[in-house]
Design a protein around this motif. Structure first.
Motif, mmCIF file in Angstrom:
data_model
loop_
_atom_site.group_PDB
_atom_site.id
_atom_site.type_symbol
_atom_site.label_atom_id
_atom_site.label_comp_id
_atom_site.label_asym_id
_atom_site.label_seq_id
_atom_site.Cartn_x
_atom_site.Cartn_y
_atom_site.Cartn_z
ATOM 1 N N ASN A 76 -2.131 24.996 48.092
ATOM 2 C CA ASN A 76 -0.927 25.601 48.674
ATOM 3 C C ASN A 76 -1.097 27.093 48.938
ATOM 4 O O ASN A 76 -0.159 27.749 49.386
ATOM 5 C CB ASN A 76 0.296 25.346 47.793
ATOM 6 C CG ASN A 76 0.287 26.153 46.511
ATOM 7 O OD1 ASN A 76 -0.753 26.651 46.076
ATOM 8 N ND2 ASN A 76 1.440 26.274 45.873
ATOM 9 N N SER A 77 -2.287 27.645 48.663
ATOM 10 C CA SER A 77 -2.558 29.053 48.925
ATOM 11 C C SER A 77 -3.332 29.181 50.235
ATOM 12 O O SER A 77 -4.483 28.743 50.337
ATOM 13 C CB SER A 77 -3.368 29.670 47.784
ATOM 14 O OG SER A 77 -3.904 30.931 48.173
ATOM 15 N N ALA A 78 -2.717 29.812 51.229
ATOM 16 C CA ALA A 78 -3.389 30.002 52.515
ATOM 17 C C ALA A 78 -4.626 30.876 52.360
ATOM 18 O O ALA A 78 -5.641 30.667 53.040
ATOM 19 C CB ALA A 78 -2.413 30.626 53.514
ATOM 20 N N VAL A 94 -7.078 21.562 53.933
ATOM 21 C CA VAL A 94 -5.717 21.458 54.459
ATOM 22 C C VAL A 94 -4.779 22.241 53.561
ATOM 23 O O VAL A 94 -4.854 22.156 52.321
ATOM 24 C CB VAL A 94 -5.260 19.981 54.522
ATOM 25 C CG1 VAL A 94 -3.828 19.881 55.040
ATOM 26 C CG2 VAL A 94 -6.205 19.163 55.392
ATOM 27 N N LEU A 95 -3.869 22.991 54.174
ATOM 28 C CA LEU A 95 -2.854 23.749 53.441
ATOM 29 C C LEU A 95 -1.652 22.847 53.164
ATOM 30 O O LEU A 95 -0.967 22.412 54.087
ATOM 31 C CB LEU A 95 -2.427 24.967 54.258
ATOM 32 C CG LEU A 95 -1.372 25.882 53.639
ATOM 33 C CD1 LEU A 95 -1.933 26.563 52.383
ATOM 34 C CD2 LEU A 95 -0.912 26.934 54.645
ATOM 35 N N LYS A 100 3.556 16.333 49.631
ATOM 36 C CA LYS A 100 3.473 15.502 50.838
ATOM 37 C C LYS A 100 2.036 15.616 51.346
ATOM 38 O O LYS A 100 1.696 16.539 52.084
ATOM 39 C CB LYS A 100 4.460 15.965 51.912
ATOM 40 C CG LYS A 100 5.927 15.854 51.512
ATOM 41 C CD LYS A 100 6.352 14.391 51.318
ATOM 42 C CE LYS A 100 7.823 14.302 50.932
ATOM 43 N NZ LYS A 100 8.230 12.902 50.632
ATOM 44 N N ILE A 101 1.187 14.690 50.933
ATOM 45 C CA ILE A 101 -0.230 14.751 51.289
ATOM 46 C C ILE A 101 -0.407 14.135 52.677
ATOM 47 O O ILE A 101 -0.057 12.970 52.893
ATOM 48 C CB ILE A 101 -1.081 14.000 50.247
ATOM 49 C CG1 ILE A 101 -0.883 14.631 48.858
ATOM 50 C CG2 ILE A 101 -2.558 14.035 50.632
ATOM 51 C CD1 ILE A 101 -1.561 13.868 47.736
ATOM 52 N N PRO A 102 -0.955 14.889 53.639
ATOM 53 C CA PRO A 102 -0.992 14.420 55.036
ATOM 54 C C PRO A 102 -2.147 13.465 55.339
ATOM 55 O O PRO A 102 -2.942 13.692 56.254
ATOM 56 C CB PRO A 102 -1.140 15.734 55.817
ATOM 57 C CG PRO A 102 -1.914 16.625 54.891
ATOM 58 C CD PRO A 102 -1.431 16.278 53.507
ATOM 59 N N PHE A 103 -2.219 12.385 54.560
ATOM 60 C CA PHE A 103 -3.222 11.344 54.785
ATOM 61 C C PHE A 103 -2.559 9.983 54.611
ATOM 62 O O PHE A 103 -1.528 9.858 53.935
ATOM 63 C CB PHE A 103 -4.401 11.484 53.816
ATOM 64 C CG PHE A 103 -5.207 12.739 54.037
ATOM 65 C CD1 PHE A 103 -6.184 12.790 55.025
ATOM 66 C CD2 PHE A 103 -4.982 13.870 53.273
ATOM 67 C CE1 PHE A 103 -6.924 13.947 55.244
ATOM 68 C CE2 PHE A 103 -5.702 15.034 53.476
ATOM 69 C CZ PHE A 103 -6.679 15.071 54.464
ATOM 70 N N ALA A 104 -3.185 8.969 55.193
ATOM 71 C CA ALA A 104 -2.614 7.624 55.190
ATOM 72 C C ALA A 104 -2.704 6.984 53.801
ATOM 73 O O ALA A 104 -3.470 7.422 52.939
ATOM 74 C CB ALA A 104 -3.347 6.755 56.212
#
Length: 231
Positions: A76-78, A94-95, A100-104
């Motif tokens: 979560n740290s850019a 990935v940030l 909410k993990i952006p993977f299937a």
């Protein structure tokens, strides 16, 4: 803990690691000695998720010896994600805060979460974090997770007493076992004190099967709690 308060704490921790990203990256250039046992745990062809990847120091361990590991790091740290991308262009970073993990669904063979889970505030957000990991792991996939065993770190005992008293006197919005730690006068981060029973319960709450729960000892005498759990 109130959800709005927990969200504020998540933001506070993100700001902390953005502020000190360069310093933390420089102190984690080498693999911590207690993680040496992980070297043979991963197989070529696997997809591995590193939650709270920082500047990506575990990428080298996973790909050592020419292993064809598909590595995905999230944080979560850019600032830390930026450092990771600069050091390890072969990895995918990935940030995200992990809620909410952006993977299937059923995407990863294994997930790592090292020295991160104790920074998450509230039972509810920790449960949501683990549910997301469970979702993106394949059936029979495994989570390898560590938290600091803060009872073995004497510098925190004063904070435990302080925040327990604030809780008793009604002046703290934190949960039992929660503390804020000041870092060299430049930032503040949140920590939660885990024991074996609470960590096992958190994993089993979201249907993980805990295969191993043990202590990892450091040369300093401090300990981490290690959990290996199967979906």
């Amino acid at each position: 803990m109130d959800l709005n308060e927990a969200i504020k704490i998540m933001k506070l921790n993100q700001q902390f690691y953005d502020l000190l990203a360069g310093e933390f990256s420089s102190t984690r250039a080498a693999l911590w000695e207690e993680f040496g046992f992980l070297g043979d745990y991963f197989q070529s062809g696997e997809k591995v998720l590193d939650l709270g990847c920082g500047s990506g120091q575990f990428f080298e361990m996973l790909t050592r010896g020419g292993k064809n590991i598909q590595y995905f790091g999230v944080d979560n740290s850019a600032k830390l994600i930026g450092l990771a991308k600069g050091k390890y262009s072969q990895g995918q970073f990935v940030l995200t805060d992990g809620l909410k993990i952006p993977f299937a669904d059923n995407f990863f063979d294994k997930a790592l979460c090292f020295s991160v889970f104790h920074h998450l505030p509230s039972f509810e957000l920790r449960r949501e974090f683990l549910r997301e990991i469970f979702r993106v792991l394949k059936p029979e996939g495994r989570l390898i997770l560590t938290v600091w065993f803060l009872k073995s770190r004497w510098k925190y005992w004063g904070l435990f007493l302080k925040y327990s008293w604030l809780k008793i006197s009604g002046r703290s919005k934190l949960d039992w076992g929660d503390v804020y730690e000041k870092w060299s006068g430049r930032g503040v981060r949140f920590l939660h004190k885990f024991n074996r029973k609470e960590l096992r319960s958190a994993l089993e709450e979201v249907d993980f099967l805990v295969e191993n729960l043990a202590f990892l000892k450091r040369k300093s005498g401090e300990k981490n709690l290690l959990a290996v759990a199967k979906k």
